[in-house]
Design a protein around this motif. Structure first.
Motif, PDB file in Angstrom:
ATOM      1  N   THR A  65       0.716  -1.283   0.123  1.00 54.33           N
ATOM      2  CA  THR A  65       0.068   0.058   0.043  1.00 54.33           C
ATOM      3  C   THR A  65       0.966   1.189   0.099  1.00 54.33           C
ATOM      4  N   SER A  66       1.944   1.262   0.546  1.00 57.66           N
ATOM      5  CA  SER A  66       2.756   2.330   0.577  1.00 57.66           C
ATOM      6  C   SER A  66       3.396   2.667  -0.914  1.00 57.66           C
ATOM      7  N   VAL A  67       3.794   1.530  -1.424  1.00 52.56           N
ATOM      8  CA  VAL A  67       4.152   1.853  -2.881  1.00 52.56           C
ATOM      9  C   VAL A  67       3.013   2.607  -3.836  1.00 52.56           C
ATOM     10  N   VAL A  68       1.734   1.826  -3.481  1.00 51.72           N
ATOM     11  CA  VAL A  68       0.765   2.579  -4.085  1.00 51.72           C
ATOM     12  C   VAL A  68       0.573   3.960  -3.716  1.00 51.72           C
ATOM     13  N   LEU A  69       0.857   4.437  -2.476  1.00 52.46           N
ATOM     14  CA  LEU A  69       0.712   5.777  -2.182  1.00 52.46           C
ATOM     15  C   LEU A  69       1.777   6.688  -2.680  1.00 52.46           C
TER      16      LEU A  69
ATOM     17  N   LYS B 108     -20.682 -12.003   3.877  1.00 56.22           N
ATOM     18  CA  LYS B 108     -19.213 -12.323   4.032  1.00 56.22           C
ATOM     19  C   LYS B 108     -18.299 -12.119   2.690  1.00 56.22           C
ATOM     20  N   ALA B 109     -18.828 -12.316   1.614  1.00 56.22           N
ATOM     21  CA  ALA B 109     -18.327 -12.396   0.251  1.00 56.22           C
ATOM     22  C   ALA B 109     -17.705 -10.607   0.232  1.00 56.22           C
ATOM     23  N   TYR B 110     -18.588 -10.019   0.516  1.00 58.84           N
ATOM     24  CA  TYR B 110     -18.088  -8.483   0.664  1.00 58.84           C
ATOM     25  C   TYR B 110     -17.158  -8.004   1.516  1.00 58.84           C
ATOM     26  N   PHE B 111     -17.162  -8.734   2.520  1.00 55.65           N
ATOM     27  CA  PHE B 111     -16.220  -8.526   3.642  1.00 55.65           C
ATOM     28  C   PHE B 111     -14.812  -8.974   3.336  1.00 55.65           C
ATOM     29  N   ILE B 112     -14.738 -10.331   2.584  1.00 59.69           N
ATOM     30  CA  ILE B 112     -13.521 -10.855   2.140  1.00 59.69           C
ATOM     31  C   ILE B 112     -12.904  -9.801   1.081  1.00 59.69           C
ATOM     32  N   LEU B 113     -13.828  -9.270   0.215  1.00 59.44           N
ATOM     33  CA  LEU B 113     -13.589  -8.445  -0.689  1.00 59.44           C
ATOM     34  C   LEU B 113     -12.792  -7.080  -0.083  1.00 59.44           C
ATOM     35  N   ASP B 114     -13.483  -6.479   0.999  1.00 58.74           N
ATOM     36  CA  ASP B 114     -13.078  -5.385   1.585  1.00 58.74           C
ATOM     37  C   ASP B 114     -11.815  -5.581   2.453  1.00 58.74           C
ATOM     38  N   GLU B 115     -11.438  -6.959   2.763  1.00 57.35           N
ATOM     39  CA  GLU B 115     -10.292  -7.068   3.407  1.00 57.35           C
ATOM     40  C   GLU B 115      -9.211  -7.161   2.138  1.00 57.35           C
ATOM     41  N   PHE B 116      -9.440  -7.448   1.367  1.00 52.86           N
ATOM     42  CA  PHE B 116      -8.478  -7.824   0.017  1.00 52.86           C
ATOM     43  C   PHE B 116      -8.119  -6.748  -0.769  1.00 52.86           C
ATOM     44  N   LEU B 117      -9.269  -5.846  -0.960  1.00 49.26           N
ATOM     45  CA  LEU B 117      -8.891  -4.606  -1.878  1.00 49.26           C
ATOM     46  C   LEU B 117      -9.580  -3.602  -1.093  1.00 49.26           C
ATOM     47  N   LEU B 118      -8.905  -2.222  -1.177  1.00 49.64           N
ATOM     48  CA  LEU B 118      -9.328  -1.087  -0.695  1.00 49.64           C
ATOM     49  C   LEU B 118      -9.352   0.138  -1.507  1.00 49.64           C
ATOM     50  N   GLY B 119     -10.577   0.852  -1.881  1.00 52.95           N
ATOM     51  CA  GLY B 119     -10.376   1.972  -2.767  1.00 52.95           C
ATOM     52  C   GLY B 119      -9.739   1.510  -4.147  1.00 52.95           C
ATOM     53  N   GLY B 120     -10.023   0.125  -4.426  1.00 52.42           N
ATOM     54  CA  GLY B 120      -9.813  -0.044  -5.881  1.00 52.42           C
ATOM     55  C   GLY B 120      -8.459  -0.603  -6.036  1.00 52.42           C
ATOM     56  N   GLU B 121      -7.526  -0.679  -4.870  1.00 53.43           N
ATOM     57  CA  GLU B 121      -6.081  -1.403  -4.847  1.00 53.43           C
ATOM     58  C   GLU B 121      -6.050  -2.469  -3.731  1.00 53.43           C
ATOM     59  N   VAL B 122      -4.862  -3.194  -4.162  1.00 49.71           N
ATOM     60  CA  VAL B 122      -4.886  -4.267  -3.383  1.00 49.71           C
ATOM     61  C   VAL B 122      -4.346  -3.952  -1.793  1.00 49.71           C
ATOM     62  N   GLN B 123      -4.723  -4.426  -0.885  1.00 50.56           N
ATOM     63  CA  GLN B 123      -3.990  -3.720   0.426  1.00 50.56           C
ATOM     64  C   GLN B 123      -3.240  -5.154   1.055  1.00 50.56           C
ATOM     65  N   GLU B 124      -3.800  -6.083   0.776  1.00 48.08           N
ATOM     66  CA  GLU B 124      -3.050  -7.338   1.491  1.00 48.08           C
ATOM     67  C   GLU B 124      -2.686  -7.923   0.479  1.00 48.08           C
ATOM     68  N   THR B 125      -1.402  -8.617   0.420  1.00 48.95           N
ATOM     69  CA  THR B 125      -0.930  -9.534  -0.612  1.00 48.95           C
ATOM     70  C   THR B 125      -0.916 -10.891  -0.096  1.00 48.95           C
ATOM     71  N   SER B 126      -1.096 -11.195   1.217  1.00 49.85           N
ATOM     72  CA  SER B 126      -0.717 -12.375   1.818  1.00 49.85           C
ATOM     73  C   SER B 126      -2.254 -13.005   1.889  1.00 49.85           C
ATOM     74  N   LYS B 127      -2.302 -14.165   1.295  1.00 50.67           N
ATOM     75  CA  LYS B 127      -3.683 -15.107   1.800  1.00 50.67           C
ATOM     76  C   LYS B 127      -3.790 -15.027   3.288  1.00 50.67           C
ATOM     77  N   LYS B 128      -2.943 -15.453   3.874  1.00 47.75           N
ATOM     78  CA  LYS B 128      -2.901 -15.917   5.341  1.00 47.75           C
ATOM     79  C   LYS B 128      -3.466 -14.678   6.034  1.00 47.75           C
ATOM     80  N   ASN B 129      -3.112 -13.400   5.950  1.00 46.86           N
ATOM     81  CA  ASN B 129      -3.374 -12.262   6.583  1.00 46.86           C
ATOM     82  C   ASN B 129      -4.779 -11.865   6.412  1.00 46.86           C
ATOM     83  N   VAL B 130      -5.184 -11.943   5.161  1.00 48.24           N
ATOM     84  CA  VAL B 130      -6.557 -11.704   5.159  1.00 48.24           C
ATOM     85  C   VAL B 130      -7.469 -12.419   5.737  1.00 48.24           C
ATOM     86  N   LEU B 131      -7.291 -13.989   5.632  1.00 48.86           N
ATOM     87  CA  LEU B 131      -8.123 -14.880   6.056  1.00 48.86           C
ATOM     88  C   LEU B 131      -8.118 -14.562   7.435  1.00 48.86           C
TER      89      LEU B 131
END
Lengths: 638, 157
Positions: A65-69, B108-131
């Protein structure tokens, strides 16, 4: 999804959260900051201090996210861009770690460590390296490494390679790297996955201008893509093929493109036909080949050919004087079988009207001459006139062609008179008007008929847009121009007795710019070392002492001329005003021009003289030249 | 990313996430047009198409179409990966996910999506962390419902 007011209010909170120790919160704060910046760019400064340590993150989520910023900030503000350039080494290091590090189950996708992060870093590097030699150099190694080491068996690897290629092409990379990038794209083209081929063709289209030679190497693969089933791929392959046609490969490419024209979807045919015409015009190895190609296009896609192609074709045919007999014979044979393709019929009717005498006399040298009688020719033209399939414009062409034949044919003049008089009462106003005028020609002005219906002279090719002519038809003056750019150079007022097909004229009247019937001839003011400067003139209607000169600078060498500056000086009794030029680069091979307008005030109506100074960069060295222009035509200053 | 739509082969919208502010009417219009366009594509055609001034990336998983609209400078191929990652997350969470899971557990589907993407960008690249984040949220919900049940029991006593 906040509005800009909300963003303003909460920006402070977001900024604070960027600094918290909780990584979960930090990554969300970073993306919030991105949104805030998108909505309210002025607040960007606020987040600057927080970004200091962003790249030192261990947590991939926050790092991403920082890189995006950072990307967002650099895209929006050149100051930020300059400020963050110093991060390039750090980014390179992070990317290197990602590639070199071993298997990390958390971030792994098909054997590649955190591809999302890799792609984002590559994108940021692209923005930082653009137009900056030092940064670009710092990235060269890592880009080469990524390009060669990434696994290409899965989509992930290809996604990273794609981003790498985009980055290489955008920064100031060394040529070896660029060739590597284009080769990667070439490899993509051979991939079975359609998506990858699509992406490759799109990228190649963007780079074909700058790295033409490298792309040429993949020409055969690109041409193969013309046969693909997917519509978007075909379209891109077609555009790319047109971009790659040059003097050496034109015959082979044309064969493929004509085959493509035969089999492609209707929505492509118009574009393809226009493209073929353009390419044929530029690179035709011989006139016969050119005419053959045109014929082929007209017969296969005649109904899809654009309307403006017809006058261009007619002009082309007129100018290939020795091919007239061959052309008219082939066209005649073509419409004998089928006269439903409008463009084909229009061109054919025009040619038969002009060169019908060659047709019946059986003079063809290029191929076996056919035996045609005058009546047979009139038969076909009349069928066109009568047919329901013929558009109004086509009928106009046919009627005029019949009329012209009255001076070229010897035994069928009565028949022609009869046909013409029938259409004097046609419902179609255009046809009726023509028929009535032609009737009048027969009755009252018979002595003028031969002169009026004389053979068309070779037309002056003015610009690549098409010819511009001035005509007189039975006392009415029709001014017609096809020019939408600044006034073209060198148009002599046409011979008063030359007539050309009025249908052709109405097609010409497209632009709002019209030439004065008594045009001031233009001059070539300077022509040295491949640089040619033409002056075209216009007198102001409101102020007779003002002459408006439009200069057009063109470059016939094989390298562009950059930083071109034109300066002019006139004798003391004149006043000069130089307006800003269209650009400062003259592209090579006469593929474009710089235009600039000069206004000269000449209250004493003295003979115009001018001294010009030209400075430009060419082939890596600065050039400068002084010249005097003395050949101004009298109409420009009297 | 500007928006993501999930719809079935019959054109029924299962999920919509918009990352740009648009009026309801516009959203409906866009959805209708896009669904029509994507469903009309033949199976052998490539996953990208140009629509208005956006690039559309779509992929079909069983009976569902996952459709994303990205901007000109975004990488299409990585968007395909984003779609795939989202499907993997859903799969991990629901265990062999199918369309019914999404229909009945759309929040729940929306919730998962919101943990993965925020504002149109990927916020978490690790599957483990999202779950992990989803699990924590689930726990919170459970505690809440448990609490409410407990309090109602106490109340009724």
């Amino acid at each position: 999804m906040g509005s800009s007011e909300m963003c303003r209010d909460l920006a402070g909170e977001v900024e604070k959260l960027l600094k918290t120790s909780n990584s979960y919160l930090r990554k969300k704060a970073a993306l919030c900051a991105v949104h805030v910046i998108r909505k309210v760019p002025e607040l960007m400064e606020m987040f600057l201090p927080a970004t200091k340590n962003l790249l030192n993150e261990k947590n991939h989520g926050v790092l991403h996210t920082s890189v995006v910023l950072l990307t967002e900030m650099c895209e929006r503000s050149p100051d930020m861009l300059a400020h963050f350039r110093k991060l390039v080494p750090q980014l390179v290091r992070i990317l290197k770690n990602l590639i070199m590090s071993g298997y990390s189950p958390e971030h792994d996708v098909s054997g590649i460590s955190d591809p999302f992060l890799q792609v984002r870093i590559l994108r940021l590097l692209r923005i930082l390296g653009r137009n900056d030699d030092d940064s670009s150099e710092a990235m060269n190694d890592i880009l080469a490494q990524v390009a060669t080491n990434t696994e290409t068996s899965k989509n992930v690897g290809n996604a990273i390679l794609y981003e790498t290629v985009l980055t290489i092409m955008d920064i100031k990379s060394e040529s070896g790297l660029r060739v590597l990038a284009i080769n990667i794209l070439g490899r993509f083209l051979l991939n079975n996955d359609k998506n990858i081929r699509y992406v490759a063709l799109t990228s190649l289209l963007k780079t074909v201008q700058t790295d033409h030679n490298a792309v040429q190497r993949h020409r055969s693969t690109i041409v193969d893509c013309l046969k693909d089933l997917d519509v978007s791929i075909k379209r891109r392959a077609m555009e790319l093929s047109f971009a790659l046609v040059n003097g050496n490969n034109v015959r082979g490419m044309m064969k493929e493109l004509l085959y493509f024209l035969d089999s492609c979807e209707p929505e492509f045919k118009a574009d393809c036909a226009s493209g073929i015409f353009l390419a044929a015009e530029k690179y035709a190895p011989s006139k016969r080949w050119h005419i053959d190609t045109i014929m082929r296009v007209l017969t296969t896609a005649g109904s899809y050919v654009r309307d403006d192609a017809v006058p261009n074709l007619i002009q082309l045919i007129t100018n290939s004087v020795e091919m007239h007999a061959y052309t008219v014979q082939r066209l005649y044979k073509a419409i004998l079988g089928d006269y439903s393709q409008q463009s084909l019929v229009q061109v054919a009717s025009w040619c038969i009207g002009e060169y019908g005498d060659l047709l019946v006399s059986g003079q063809c040298e290029e191929e076996e001459p056919i035996q045609v009688t005058e009546d047979e020719v009139l038969d076909i033209l009349e069928s066109v006139l009568i047919s329901n399939m013929s558009a109004s414009v086509t009928r106009g062409y046919a009627l005029t062609a019949i009329m012209k034949l009255s001076t070229r044919f010897t035994c069928t003049v009565n028949r022609i008179k009869k046909v013409v008089s029938i259409y004097g009462s046609s419902i179609d106003v255009e046809l009726q008007q023509r028929a009535v005028e032609y009737n009048a020609l027969f009755k009252k002005y018979d002595h003028m008929r031969p002169a009026l219906l004389e053979r068309m002279p070779v037309m002056e090719k003015v610009t690549t847009n098409g010819p511009a002519e001035i005509v007189q038809t039975n006392g009415e003056t029709e001014t017609a121009v096809l020019e939408t750019k600044p006034p073209p150079s060198g148009l002599q007022p046409a011979n008063q007795v030359t007539e050309t097909d009025p249908g052709v004229i109405s097609r010409f009247c497209r632009s709002a710019v019209s030439l004065f019937p008594a045009g001031i001839p233009s001059i070539t003011a300077y022509n040295k070392n491949g640089l040619k400067i033409d002056f075209t003139f216009e007198r102001s209607n409101t102020n007779p002492s003002v002459t408006v000169i439009t200069i057009q600078a063109s470059n016939s060498t094989e390298l562009d001329m950059t930083d071109f500056v034109f300066q002019a000086a006139v004798p003391k009794t004149f006043q000069l005003q130089l307006l800003s030029p269209s650009s400062s680069v003259i592209p090579a091979f006469n593929s474009g021009t710089i235009t600039q307008v000069i206004k000269v005030l000449n209250p004493q109506k003295q003979q115009l003289r001018m001294r010009i100074k030209l400075t430009y960069n060419h082939k890596g060295s600065a050039m400068q030249d002084l010249a005097e222009v003395n050949n101004f035509p009298p109409q420009s200053w009297q | 990313m500007q928006f993501m739509l999930l719809f079935s082969r019959q054109g029924k919208l299962r999920l919509q996430k918009w990352y740009v502010p648009l009026s309801d009417k516009e959203k409906k219009k866009i959805t209708r047009e896009l669904v029509q366009t994507v469903l009309a594509r033949k199976p052998k055609m490539c996953s990208f198409l140009e629509w208005r001034d956006l690039k559309i990336v779509y992929k079909r998983y069983a009976s569902l179409y996952f459709c994303c609209a990205i901007e000109d400078q975004d990488n299409e191929l990585i968007t395909l990966e984003i779609i795939h990652r989202y499907v993997e997350l859903l799969d991990k969470y629901f265990g062999s996910v199918c369309e019914l899971d999404i229909i009945f557990n759309f929040e729940k589907a929306y919730f998962i999506l919101d943990e993965f993407l925020l504002g149109g960008e990927v916020q978490e690249t690790s599957k483990k962390n999202v779950l992990k984040a989803i699990e924590q949220a689930d726990l919170l919900q459970e505690v809440k419902t448990h609490r409410i049940k407990y309090e109602t029991i106490v109340f009724s006593l």
